[in-house]
Design a protein around this motif. Structure first.
Motif, PDB file in Angstrom:
ATOM      1  N   ARG A 195       8.537  -0.532   0.274  1.00 24.01           N
ATOM      2  CA  ARG A 195       7.771   0.410  -0.539  1.00 24.01           C
ATOM      3  C   ARG A 195       8.348   0.437  -1.938  1.00 24.01           C
ATOM      4  O   ARG A 195       9.554   0.599  -2.126  1.00 24.01           O
ATOM      5  CB  ARG A 195       7.836   1.803   0.102  1.00 24.01           C
ATOM      6  CG  ARG A 195       7.099   2.874  -0.652  1.00 24.01           C
ATOM      7  CD  ARG A 195       7.053   4.155   0.171  1.00 24.01           C
ATOM      8  NE  ARG A 195       8.382   4.548   0.659  1.00 24.01           N
ATOM      9  CZ  ARG A 195       9.234   5.294  -0.038  1.00 24.01           C
ATOM     10  NH1 ARG A 195       8.923   5.723  -1.233  1.00 24.01           N
ATOM     11  NH2 ARG A 195      10.408   5.611   0.472  1.00 24.01           N
ATOM     12  N   THR A 196       7.477   0.270  -2.942  1.00 22.61           N
ATOM     13  CA  THR A 196       7.965   0.301  -4.320  1.00 22.61           C
ATOM     14  C   THR A 196       7.572   1.590  -5.019  1.00 22.61           C
ATOM     15  O   THR A 196       8.226   1.985  -5.983  1.00 22.61           O
ATOM     16  CB  THR A 196       7.429  -0.899  -5.118  1.00 22.61           C
ATOM     17  OG1 THR A 196       6.018  -1.000  -4.902  1.00 22.61           O
ATOM     18  CG2 THR A 196       8.084  -2.189  -4.679  1.00 22.61           C
ATOM     19  N   SER A 197       6.506   2.228  -4.572  1.00 24.57           N
ATOM     20  CA  SER A 197       6.157   3.503  -5.188  1.00 24.57           C
ATOM     21  C   SER A 197       5.415   4.367  -4.181  1.00 24.57           C
ATOM     22  O   SER A 197       4.831   3.871  -3.215  1.00 24.57           O
ATOM     23  CB  SER A 197       5.282   3.288  -6.429  1.00 24.57           C
ATOM     24  OG  SER A 197       3.963   2.972  -6.032  1.00 24.57           O
ATOM     25  N   LEU A 198       5.494   5.669  -4.414  1.00 29.18           N
ATOM     26  CA  LEU A 198       4.806   6.632  -3.557  1.00 29.18           C
ATOM     27  C   LEU A 198       4.215   7.690  -4.481  1.00 29.18           C
ATOM     28  O   LEU A 198       4.943   8.323  -5.250  1.00 29.18           O
ATOM     29  CB  LEU A 198       5.808   7.262  -2.580  1.00 29.18           C
ATOM     30  CG  LEU A 198       5.372   8.481  -1.777  1.00 29.18           C
ATOM     31  CD1 LEU A 198       4.278   8.107  -0.786  1.00 29.18           C
ATOM     32  CD2 LEU A 198       6.554   9.059  -1.015  1.00 29.18           C
ATOM     33  N   THR A 199       2.911   7.834  -4.443  1.00 23.52           N
ATOM     34  CA  THR A 199       2.297   8.850  -5.297  1.00 23.52           C
ATOM     35  C   THR A 199       1.396   9.744  -4.454  1.00 23.52           C
ATOM     36  O   THR A 199       0.836   9.302  -3.449  1.00 23.52           O
ATOM     37  CB  THR A 199       1.450   8.233  -6.429  1.00 23.52           C
ATOM     38  OG1 THR A 199       0.427   7.425  -5.835  1.00 23.52           O
ATOM     39  CG2 THR A 199       2.286   7.395  -7.372  1.00 23.52           C
ATOM     40  N   MET A 200       1.296  11.003  -4.889  1.00 21.96           N
ATOM     41  CA  MET A 200       0.361  11.930  -4.248  1.00 21.96           C
ATOM     42  C   MET A 200      -0.579  12.423  -5.332  1.00 21.96           C
ATOM     43  O   MET A 200      -0.111  13.010  -6.311  1.00 21.96           O
ATOM     44  CB  MET A 200       1.120  13.093  -3.629  1.00 21.96           C
ATOM     45  CG  MET A 200       0.227  14.014  -2.830  1.00 21.96           C
ATOM     46  SD  MET A 200       1.075  15.536  -2.368  1.00 21.96           S
ATOM     47  CE  MET A 200       0.555  16.625  -3.673  1.00 21.96           C
ATOM     48  N   ASN A 201      -1.861  12.143  -5.180  1.00 18.60           N
ATOM     49  CA  ASN A 201      -2.860  12.463  -6.194  1.00 18.60           C
ATOM     50  C   ASN A 201      -2.413  11.975  -7.581  1.00 18.60           C
ATOM     51  O   ASN A 201      -2.562  12.670  -8.579  1.00 18.60           O
ATOM     52  CB  ASN A 201      -3.134  13.972  -6.240  1.00 18.60           C
ATOM     53  CG  ASN A 201      -3.889  14.432  -5.015  1.00 18.60           C
ATOM     54  OD1 ASN A 201      -4.523  13.634  -4.334  1.00 18.60           O
ATOM     55  ND2 ASN A 201      -3.808  15.723  -4.726  1.00 18.60           N
ATOM     56  N   GLY A 202      -1.815  10.808  -7.608  1.00 20.03           N
ATOM     57  CA  GLY A 202      -1.419  10.189  -8.866  1.00 20.03           C
ATOM     58  C   GLY A 202      -0.044  10.585  -9.371  1.00 20.03           C
ATOM     59  O   GLY A 202       0.476   9.968 -10.289  1.00 20.03           O
ATOM     60  N   GLN A 203       0.555  11.618  -8.761  1.00 18.91           N
ATOM     61  CA  GLN A 203       1.878  12.039  -9.227  1.00 18.91           C
ATOM     62  C   GLN A 203       2.957  11.298  -8.439  1.00 18.91           C
ATOM     63  O   GLN A 203       2.907  11.270  -7.206  1.00 18.91           O
ATOM     64  CB  GLN A 203       2.055  13.544  -9.015  1.00 18.91           C
ATOM     65  CG  GLN A 203       1.112  14.371  -9.860  1.00 18.91           C
ATOM     66  CD  GLN A 203       1.131  15.825  -9.441  1.00 18.91           C
ATOM     67  OE1 GLN A 203       1.072  16.139  -8.258  1.00 18.91           O
ATOM     68  NE2 GLN A 203       1.208  16.714 -10.411  1.00 18.91           N
ATOM     69  N   ARG A 212      -4.698  12.336  -1.819  1.00 18.87           N
ATOM     70  CA  ARG A 212      -4.616  10.881  -1.810  1.00 18.87           C
ATOM     71  C   ARG A 212      -3.157  10.455  -1.918  1.00 18.87           C
ATOM     72  O   ARG A 212      -2.499  10.730  -2.917  1.00 18.87           O
ATOM     73  CB  ARG A 212      -5.418  10.344  -2.984  1.00 18.87           C
ATOM     74  CG  ARG A 212      -5.895   8.948  -2.835  1.00 18.87           C
ATOM     75  CD  ARG A 212      -6.790   8.634  -4.034  1.00 18.87           C
ATOM     76  NE  ARG A 212      -6.682   7.241  -4.375  1.00 18.87           N
ATOM     77  CZ  ARG A 212      -7.359   6.281  -3.748  1.00 18.87           C
ATOM     78  NH1 ARG A 212      -8.182   6.587  -2.768  1.00 18.87           N
ATOM     79  NH2 ARG A 212      -7.217   5.031  -4.104  1.00 18.87           N
ATOM     80  N   VAL A 213      -2.657   9.833  -0.869  1.00 18.14           N
ATOM     81  CA  VAL A 213      -1.282   9.339  -0.873  1.00 18.14           C
ATOM     82  C   VAL A 213      -1.338   7.827  -1.035  1.00 18.14           C
ATOM     83  O   VAL A 213      -1.930   7.126  -0.215  1.00 18.14           O
ATOM     84  CB  VAL A 213      -0.537   9.723   0.424  1.00 18.14           C
ATOM     85  CG1 VAL A 213       0.859   9.105   0.445  1.00 18.14           C
ATOM     86  CG2 VAL A 213      -0.431  11.230   0.560  1.00 18.14           C
ATOM     87  N   ARG A 214      -0.763   7.361  -2.101  1.00 15.99           N
ATOM     88  CA  ARG A 214      -0.825   5.926  -2.401  1.00 15.99           C
ATOM     89  C   ARG A 214       0.572   5.334  -2.294  1.00 15.99           C
ATOM     90  O   ARG A 214       1.546   5.909  -2.812  1.00 15.99           O
ATOM     91  CB  ARG A 214      -1.372   5.754  -3.819  1.00 15.99           C
ATOM     92  CG  ARG A 214      -1.246   4.370  -4.398  1.00 15.99           C
ATOM     93  CD  ARG A 214      -2.592   3.654  -4.430  1.00 15.99           C
ATOM     94  NE  ARG A 214      -2.460   2.322  -4.992  1.00 15.99           N
ATOM     95  CZ  ARG A 214      -2.270   1.220  -4.252  1.00 15.99           C
ATOM     96  NH1 ARG A 214      -2.175   1.306  -2.941  1.00 15.99           N
ATOM     97  NH2 ARG A 214      -2.182   0.043  -4.821  1.00 15.99           N
ATOM     98  N   MET A 215       0.668   4.207  -1.598  1.00  9.17           N
ATOM     99  CA  MET A 215       1.953   3.513  -1.493  1.00  9.17           C
ATOM    100  C   MET A 215       1.756   2.059  -1.870  1.00  9.17           C
ATOM    101  O   MET A 215       0.836   1.412  -1.378  1.00  9.17           O
ATOM    102  CB  MET A 215       2.491   3.611  -0.059  1.00  9.17           C
ATOM    103  CG  MET A 215       3.052   4.981   0.287  1.00  9.17           C
ATOM    104  SD  MET A 215       3.831   5.005   1.905  1.00  9.17           S
ATOM    105  CE  MET A 215       2.405   5.208   2.947  1.00  9.17           C
ATOM    106  N   THR A 216       2.624   1.584  -2.742  1.00  6.16           N
ATOM    107  CA  THR A 216       2.544   0.173  -3.117  1.00  6.16           C
ATOM    108  C   THR A 216       3.723  -0.568  -2.500  1.00  6.16           C
ATOM    109  O   THR A 216       4.747   0.042  -2.172  1.00  6.16           O
ATOM    110  CB  THR A 216       2.580  -0.006  -4.647  1.00  6.16           C
ATOM    111  OG1 THR A 216       3.756   0.632  -5.144  1.00  6.16           O
ATOM    112  CG2 THR A 216       1.362   0.600  -5.312  1.00  6.16           C
ATOM    113  N   ALA A 217       3.544  -1.859  -2.341  1.00  3.24           N
ATOM    114  CA  ALA A 217       4.565  -2.666  -1.668  1.00  3.24           C
ATOM    115  C   ALA A 217       5.069  -3.770  -2.571  1.00  3.24           C
ATOM    116  O   ALA A 217       4.337  -4.287  -3.406  1.00  3.24           O
ATOM    117  CB  ALA A 217       3.982  -3.274  -0.397  1.00  3.24           C
ATOM    118  N   GLY A 218       6.322  -4.098  -2.368  1.00  2.00           N
ATOM    119  CA  GLY A 218       6.923  -5.216  -3.079  1.00  2.00           C
ATOM    120  C   GLY A 218       6.681  -6.512  -2.315  1.00  2.00           C
ATOM    121  O   GLY A 218       5.976  -6.525  -1.310  1.00  2.00           O
TER     122      GLY A 218
END
Lengths: 158, 147
Positions: A76-84, A65-71
């Protein structure tokens, strides 16, 4: 006979004008139709219809699971892979390689990546993430393929 | 002076050979760079760049190209259409496919989205396509030639 021989030895001047005209016309045509095509390529994404999304997939490995959040501006403000948390896409690629391995015995074919992005995130981040998880270009130019099964998480309702 | 007048206006022969040589070289160049490909490319869309965006070996099966501009509108058949209206056009595509006995699920939807567009719009576009029965999607990117 004497006159004929004399005529043969004469230099015949070929009129070049029509040929040059046509040649310039051709050049003009080819110049105007010249179009520089930029090389483009495709990434397959697996987006089955909702009903079959779970059933058709017989995968022993859980999806990455690759999660990206936006400002506010879509950056892009954050990038996580399996929560890391990941610093950048290069780190994401290294972690994917650690996870699935390369060469024979690699789990890349059996692994799926699910991209979960904020709706306001700019799309070039998505392509950068897809590039990071789907392969790696080695210094000699060869491409090591990683995960090819990529899907989007269902869009969030907001 | 007398000699010059006697010769009359001297005819100067220009040697055309180098010019014709060059011209043929140019023609050859343009003939070889002539591109008959019908690839859909549009200046209104700036694709995101990727090192791995290598061109596909063969043409896509039943391609439908949808180009998403940065403002969220979709270019369909050269005309900008709002995201809400694209469903109607896709319905037509679907009907055309069914009329020639082809399933919409066999078509490949090529998403040429601008790098500055939002992921939400891309996902909405894919969702609209899915609602019309299209299942195969590819995301198109520009090949990064810097390496």
């Amino acid at each position: 006979m004497a006159a004929k021989r004399e005529g043969l030895s004469d230099k015949i001047a070929i009129d070049m004008t029509p040929m040059i005209d046509v040649v310039f016309q051709l050049i003009t045509f080819f110049m105007l139709t010249l179009k520089t095509v930029i090389t483009e390529g495709d990434f397959d994404i697996r987006m089955p219809l909702g009903a079959s999304a779970g059933a058709a997939w017989e995968d022993p490995l859980p999806p990455v699971r690759v999660r990206m959040t936006a400002g506010p501006d879509g950056e892009r403000t954050s990038l996580t892979m399996n929560g890391q948390p990941m610093g950048d896409f290069e780190e994401l690629r290294r972690r994917i390689i650690d996870l699935v391995g390369t060469g024979p015995g690699s789990n890349a074919d059996k692994t799926e990546v699910e991209l979960d992005c904020d709706p306001t995130l700019t799309y070039d981040n998505v392509i950068a993430a897809v590039t990071a998880v789907s392969g790696m270009v080695q210094p000699d130019g060869t491409v090591v393929e990683l995960i090819k099964k990529i899907k989007f998480a269902p869009p969030k309702k907001n | 002076m007398a000699r010059k007048q006697g010769a009359g206006p001297a005819k100067t022969d220009i040697d055309m050979t180098p010019m014709i040589d060059m011209t043929f070289q140019l023609i050859t160049f343009f003939v070889f760079t002539l591109n008959f490909s019908t690839a859909v490319q549009d200046d209104r869309v700036q694709l995101p760049v990727s090192q791995l965006a290598k061109p596909a070996e063969g043409p896509s099966v039943e391609p439908i190209t949808l180009q998403l501009m940065s403002d969220g509108r979709v270019i369909y058949s050269g005309e900008p259409v709002s995201l809400q209206d694209i469903g109607g056009y896709l319905e037509n595509e679907k009907r055309v496919m069914i009329s020639v006995s082809k399933e919409p699920s066999t078509a490949t939807v090529i998403v040429r989205a601008d790098g500055r567009s939002t992921t939400g719009d891309v996902q909405d576009l894919i969702k609209i396509c899915q609602e019309k029965g299209f299942e195969k999607f590819v995301l198109r990117a520009q090949y990064d030639e810097s390496n």
